[in-house]
Design a protein around this motif. Structure first.
Motif, PDB file in Angstrom:
ATOM      1  N   GLU A   1      -5.190 134.420  64.910  1.00  0.00           N
ATOM      2  CA  GLU A   1      -5.765 135.641  64.339  1.00  0.00           C
ATOM      3  C   GLU A   1      -7.200 135.394  63.881  1.00  0.00           C
ATOM      4  O   GLU A   1      -8.083 136.239  64.075  1.00  0.00           O
ATOM      5  CB  GLU A   1      -4.907 136.146  63.170  1.00  0.00           C
ATOM      6  CG  GLU A   1      -5.432 137.374  62.496  1.00  0.00           C
ATOM      7  CD  GLU A   1      -5.354 138.641  63.344  1.00  0.00           C
ATOM      8  OE1 GLU A   1      -5.861 139.669  62.884  1.00  0.00           O
ATOM      9  OE2 GLU A   1      -4.802 138.620  64.465  1.00  0.00           O
ATOM     10  N   VAL A   2      -7.461 134.251  63.287  1.00  0.00           N
ATOM     11  CA  VAL A   2      -8.819 133.897  62.877  1.00  0.00           C
ATOM     12  C   VAL A   2      -9.728 133.871  64.100  1.00  0.00           C
ATOM     13  O   VAL A   2     -10.820 134.454  64.090  1.00  0.00           O
ATOM     14  CB  VAL A   2      -8.842 132.541  62.142  1.00  0.00           C
ATOM     15  CG1 VAL A   2     -10.269 132.060  61.909  1.00  0.00           C
ATOM     16  CG2 VAL A   2      -8.096 132.634  60.812  1.00  0.00           C
ATOM     17  N   GLU A   3      -9.279 133.219  65.167  1.00  0.00           N
ATOM     18  CA  GLU A   3     -10.074 133.156  66.393  1.00  0.00           C
ATOM     19  C   GLU A   3     -10.327 134.556  66.946  1.00  0.00           C
ATOM     20  O   GLU A   3     -11.450 134.890  67.327  1.00  0.00           O
ATOM     21  CB  GLU A   3      -9.365 132.296  67.449  1.00  0.00           C
ATOM     22  CG  GLU A   3     -10.125 132.239  68.759  1.00  0.00           C
ATOM     23  CD  GLU A   3      -9.373 131.484  69.836  1.00  0.00           C
ATOM     24  OE1 GLU A   3     -10.032 130.738  70.571  1.00  0.00           O
ATOM     25  OE2 GLU A   3      -8.140 131.654  69.955  1.00  0.00           O
ATOM     26  N   ARG A   4      -9.300 135.393  66.978  1.00  0.00           N
ATOM     27  CA  ARG A   4      -9.437 136.746  67.513  1.00  0.00           C
ATOM     28  C   ARG A   4     -10.474 137.539  66.713  1.00  0.00           C
ATOM     29  O   ARG A   4     -11.337 138.210  67.287  1.00  0.00           O
ATOM     30  CB  ARG A   4      -8.086 137.471  67.482  1.00  0.00           C
ATOM     31  CG  ARG A   4      -8.110 138.857  68.126  1.00  0.00           C
ATOM     32  CD  ARG A   4      -6.811 139.609  67.914  1.00  0.00           C
ATOM     33  NE  ARG A   4      -6.567 139.941  66.517  1.00  0.00           N
ATOM     34  CZ  ARG A   4      -7.233 140.891  65.825  1.00  0.00           C
ATOM     35  NH1 ARG A   4      -8.176 141.587  66.398  1.00  0.00           N
ATOM     36  NH2 ARG A   4      -6.935 141.124  64.560  1.00  0.00           N
ATOM     37  N   LYS A   5     -10.436 137.424  65.403  1.00  0.00           N
ATOM     38  CA  LYS A   5     -11.379 138.156  64.563  1.00  0.00           C
ATOM     39  C   LYS A   5     -12.801 137.631  64.725  1.00  0.00           C
ATOM     40  O   LYS A   5     -13.760 138.411  64.742  1.00  0.00           O
ATOM     41  CB  LYS A   5     -10.943 138.103  63.101  1.00  0.00           C
ATOM     42  CG  LYS A   5      -9.733 138.977  62.828  1.00  0.00           C
ATOM     43  CD  LYS A   5      -9.340 138.942  61.373  1.00  0.00           C
ATOM     44  CE  LYS A   5      -8.150 139.861  61.121  1.00  0.00           C
ATOM     45  NZ  LYS A   5      -7.762 139.886  59.716  1.00  0.00           N
ATOM     46  N   LEU A   6     -12.954 136.325  64.850  1.00  0.00           N
ATOM     47  CA  LEU A   6     -14.287 135.761  65.071  1.00  0.00           C
ATOM     48  C   LEU A   6     -14.862 136.240  66.402  1.00  0.00           C
ATOM     49  O   LEU A   6     -16.043 136.596  66.489  1.00  0.00           O
ATOM     50  CB  LEU A   6     -14.237 134.232  65.024  1.00  0.00           C
ATOM     51  CG  LEU A   6     -14.060 133.617  63.644  1.00  0.00           C
ATOM     52  CD1 LEU A   6     -13.757 132.134  63.750  1.00  0.00           C
ATOM     53  CD2 LEU A   6     -15.299 133.857  62.792  1.00  0.00           C
ATOM     54  N   ILE A   7     -14.041 136.264  67.436  1.00  0.00           N
ATOM     55  CA  ILE A   7     -14.490 136.734  68.746  1.00  0.00           C
ATOM     56  C   ILE A   7     -14.878 138.212  68.677  1.00  0.00           C
ATOM     57  O   ILE A   7     -15.906 138.619  69.231  1.00  0.00           O
ATOM     58  CB  ILE A   7     -13.408 136.459  69.816  1.00  0.00           C
ATOM     59  CG1 ILE A   7     -13.359 134.949  70.095  1.00  0.00           C
ATOM     60  CG2 ILE A   7     -13.667 137.254  71.090  1.00  0.00           C
ATOM     61  CD1 ILE A   7     -12.189 134.515  70.955  1.00  0.00           C
TER      62      ILE A   7
END
Length: 97
Positions: A19-25
């Motif tokens: 989820e962190v990666e998805r939000k950063l992207i």
């Protein structure tokens, strides 16, 4: 930038890193739009992660890496790592002395 951990602080074991990666992207796409990004690349973990996330968000053709050849880190370790990393990721690298 999106609040990645919500209103309550979470410990590392409680975080959903996908989820962190998805939000950063999502944030990178929102900020960069269709212009692309230039990322300073030292060959270290932080800048390498920034490049990986930018490539995931925008594609390698929209990411350019800049390396300062005369920095202490790049002279001792990073320049060779940064060059190899950029080549493997298919991104343009520009070096400045």
């Amino acid at each position: 930038m999106t609040n990645l951990i919500g209103n309550n602080m979470k410990t590392m074991k409680d975080m959903d890193f996908e989820e962190v990666e998805r939000k950063l992207i999502e944030d990178i796409r929102r900020v960069a739009g269709d212009k692309g990004v230039t990322v300073g690349l030292s060959g270290g973990i932080d800048s390498s992660l920034a490049v990986v996330l930018a490539v995931k968000a925008l594609g390698h053709e929209m990411v350019k890496a800049v390396v300062l050849v005369n920095s202490k880190f790049s002279k001792e370790v990073g320049i060779d790592v940064a060059r190899k990393f950029s080549l493997e990721k298919g991104i343009l690298i520009q070096e400045f002395d």
